[in-house]
Scaffold this active site. Structure first.
Site, PDB file in Angstrom:
ATOM      1  N   GLU A 120       0.834  -1.210   0.000  1.00  0.00           N
ATOM      2  CA  GLU A 120       0.000   0.000   0.000  1.00  0.00           C
ATOM      3  C   GLU A 120       0.870   1.263   0.000  1.00  0.00           C
ATOM      4  O   GLU A 120       0.531   2.272  -0.619  1.00  0.00           O
ATOM      5  CB  GLU A 120      -0.939   0.008   1.210  1.00  0.00           C
ATOM      6  CG  GLU A 120      -1.994  -1.064   1.176  1.00  0.00           C
ATOM      7  CD  GLU A 120      -3.113  -0.722   0.191  1.00  0.00           C
ATOM      8  OE1 GLU A 120      -2.881  -0.812  -1.034  1.00  0.00           O
ATOM      9  OE2 GLU A 120      -4.208  -0.339   0.638  1.00  0.00           O
ATOM     10  N   THR A 168      -6.112   7.114  -3.885  1.00  0.00           N
ATOM     11  CA  THR A 168      -5.982   7.231  -2.436  1.00  0.00           C
ATOM     12  C   THR A 168      -4.959   8.306  -2.081  1.00  0.00           C
ATOM     13  O   THR A 168      -5.145   9.095  -1.162  1.00  0.00           O
ATOM     14  CB  THR A 168      -5.577   5.879  -1.846  1.00  0.00           C
ATOM     15  OG1 THR A 168      -6.606   4.936  -2.127  1.00  0.00           O
ATOM     16  CG2 THR A 168      -5.351   5.967  -0.351  1.00  0.00           C
TER      17      THR A 168
HETATM   18  N1  LIG Z   1      -2.155  -4.676  -7.942  1.00  0.00           N
HETATM   19  C1  LIG Z   1      -2.751  -3.480  -8.047  1.00  0.00           C
HETATM   20  N2  LIG Z   1      -4.097  -3.398  -8.136  1.00  0.00           N
HETATM   21  C2  LIG Z   1      -4.706  -2.200  -8.241  1.00  0.00           C
HETATM   22  N3  LIG Z   1      -4.064  -0.998  -8.284  1.00  0.00           N
HETATM   23  C3  LIG Z   1      -2.714  -1.058  -8.206  1.00  0.00           C
HETATM   24  C4  LIG Z   1      -2.014  -2.275  -8.062  1.00  0.00           C
HETATM   25  N4  LIG Z   1      -0.693  -1.983  -7.994  1.00  0.00           N
HETATM   26  C5  LIG Z   1      -0.588  -0.649  -8.107  1.00  0.00           C
HETATM   27  N5  LIG Z   1      -1.785  -0.077  -8.253  1.00  0.00           N
HETATM   28  C6  LIG Z   1      -2.054   1.361  -8.394  1.00  0.00           C
HETATM   29  O1  LIG Z   1      -2.875   1.771  -7.302  1.00  0.00           O
HETATM   30  C7  LIG Z   1      -3.939   2.601  -7.757  1.00  0.00           C
HETATM   31  C8  LIG Z   1      -5.212   2.125  -7.089  1.00  0.00           C
HETATM   32  O2  LIG Z   1      -4.981   2.184  -5.714  1.00  0.00           O
HETATM   33  P1  LIG Z   1      -5.857   3.188  -4.851  1.00  0.00           P
HETATM   34  O3  LIG Z   1      -5.700   4.558  -5.356  1.00  0.00           O
HETATM   35  O4  LIG Z   1      -5.520   2.914  -3.439  1.00  0.00           O
HETATM   36  O5  LIG Z   1      -7.327   2.716  -5.207  1.00  0.00           O
HETATM   37  P2  LIG Z   1      -8.207   1.699  -4.390  1.00  0.00           P
HETATM   38  O6  LIG Z   1      -9.024   2.569  -3.534  1.00  0.00           O
HETATM   39  O7  LIG Z   1      -8.978   0.961  -5.402  1.00  0.00           O
HETATM   40  O8  LIG Z   1      -7.254   0.815  -3.623  1.00  0.00           O
HETATM   41  C9  LIG Z   1      -4.064   2.443  -9.247  1.00  0.00           C
HETATM   42  O9  LIG Z   1      -4.072   3.712  -9.830  1.00  0.00           O
HETATM   43  C10 LIG Z   1      -2.822   1.659  -9.675  1.00  0.00           C
HETATM   44  O10 LIG Z   1      -2.020   2.471 -10.511  1.00  0.00           O
HETATM   45  N1  LIG Z   2      -7.606   4.691   5.209  1.00  0.00           N
HETATM   46  C1  LIG Z   2      -7.341   4.783   3.783  1.00  0.00           C
HETATM   47  C2  LIG Z   2      -8.169   3.753   3.065  1.00  0.00           C
HETATM   48  C3  LIG Z   2      -8.034   3.787   1.552  1.00  0.00           C
HETATM   49  O1  LIG Z   2      -8.947   2.835   1.008  1.00  0.00           O
HETATM   50  P1  LIG Z   2      -9.024   2.572  -0.591  1.00  0.00           P
HETATM   51  O2  LIG Z   2     -10.016   1.480  -0.755  1.00  0.00           O
HETATM   52  O3  LIG Z   2      -9.501   3.869  -1.195  1.00  0.00           O
HETATM   53  O4  LIG Z   2      -7.645   2.222  -1.033  1.00  0.00           O
HETATM   54  C4  LIG Z   2      -7.655   6.197   3.301  1.00  0.00           C
HETATM   55  O5  LIG Z   2      -8.790   6.599   3.531  1.00  0.00           O
HETATM   56  O6  LIG Z   2      -6.747   6.857   2.740  1.00  0.00           O
END
Ligand SMILES: Nc1ncnc2c1ncn2[C@@H]1O[C@H](COP(=O)(O)OP(=O)(O)O)[C@@H](O)[C@H]1O
Ligand SMILES: N[C@@H](CCOP(=O)(O)O)C(=O)O
Length: 291
Positions: A120, A168
């Site tokens: 993450e 995020t």
């Molecule tokens: N295995 C993965 N699956 C999904 N997103 C990934 C992965 N590895 C890296 N990423 C990156 O993380 C971003 C999605 O993560 P995030 O912003 O936290 O969204 P979510 O809320 O769906 O977790 C995407 O833009 C992607 O570029």
């Molecule tokens: N506590 C985090 C949780 C992010 O969740 P996601 O499903 O959007 O990856 C935040 O709120 O930043």
């Protein structure tokens, strides 16, 4: 080879920013791993075109490095990225469980949580465990500085995902850095109420505990149509509504027989705001599992 189904998760749940999370019974990622001399990644499925296959930028690459477990990793995305359903965390948790077994590292699921959280950190800049914890342990989880606790629960939910992505990393920029004592008191009360609701599998209590005036309003402001969708969900019978994770997903907790109406009401409210959205009628669910 090892193959794992890793669930979507919804973190924060309103009053539990960076601490609370639940695993969802659907959707999910499927992660397959095979031993290799160096880590390579192949991504298919929902939003794959937006997900890097560079091990230095994909959450599963960080997990493979942390476990010293090079592998060819295939990710079939069922959890759309940047949707607020723990997409990055689902892959990280699935890879952690699969590689731990493939290389016989012998770590417990609890011990895999901080390793998956390193994934993450690659994506959002913070090793927050509130998505990977439920993705690995299942149920409702509480992540704190001294570890993670998980509680089995059975609560009906609707997750509505507008198409407009929110990362995020960006959404963490709008979170306040200070709270008042009054905000602290309200948040503690709501969080405790939600936790009791999860322990009792009581959707009404969980809904009441979702209330939050500290983080949620700032996140909701990033989501076009959020207020109308939340109002429509409540009018259709939801006990509580909040931003799922960092958004744009919207999570509603409701009686099981009201989920279809709640889902339709939210999708329609987003459409009236010019936003296409899809909704999942789901439940709290179990953690990642071998398939
Ligand atoms: N295995 C993965 N699956 C999904 N997103 C990934 C992965 N590895 C890296 N990423 C990156 O993380 C971003 C999605 O993560 P995030 O912003 O936290 O969204 P979510 O809320 O769906 O977790 C995407 O833009 C992607 O570029
Ligand atoms: N506590 C985090 C949780 C992010 O969740 P996601 O499903 O959007 O990856 C935040 O709120 O930043």
């Amino acid at each position: 080879m090892r193959t794992v189904r890793a669930p979507a998760t919804s973190a924060n749940l309103g009053s539990g920013y960076d601490s609370f999370g639940v695993a969802l019974s659907r959707p999910a990622d499927i992660v397959s791993v095979e031993r290799a001399d160096r880590t390579t990644i192949e991504v298919t499925g929902a939003g794959a075109q937006f997900i890097p296959e560079d091990p230095a930028k994909n959450t599963v690459g960080a997990v493979a490095r942390a476990l010293d477990a090079p592998a060819h990793i295939k990710i079939d995305k069922g959890v759309r990225p940047a949707s607020g359903l723990g997409s990055s965390a689902a892959s990280a948790a699935g890879a952690a469980l699969a590689l731990n077994d493939l290389y016989d590292r012998g770590l417990t699921r609890e011990e895999l949580v901080p390793i998956a959280a390193e994934g993450e950190a690659v994506v959002s800049g913070a090793a927050h465990a509130d998505n990977v914890a439920p993705a690995l342990l299942g149920g409702f989880t509480i992540a704190t500085a001294d570890g993670v606790r998980s509680i089995e629960t059975n609560v009906p939910l609707v997750a509505c995902l507008p198409e407009e992505p929110i990362s995020t990393r960006d959404a963490r920029e709008v979170v306040p850095t200070h709270v008042t004592i009054e905000e602290l008191v309200a948040t503690v009360g709501n969080a405790a109420t939600l936790a009791v609701g999860m322990c009792r599998s009581d959707p009404a209590l969980v809904g009441a505990g979702m209330a939050d005036e500290v983080v949620t309003p700032h996140r909701a402001a990033l989501i076009t149509g959020y207020d109308d969708a939340a109002d429509a969900a409540r009018e259709a019978g939801a006990h509580g509504v909040t931003v799922s994770g960092s958004g744009p997903g919207v999570l509603a907790v409701c009686p099981p027989d009201r989920r279809r109406d709640v889902a339709a009401a939210m999708v329609e409210a987003f459409a009236e705001n010019g936003e296409r959205a899809r909704a999942y009628r789901t439940w709290t669910g179990g953690g990642a599992e071998f398939v």
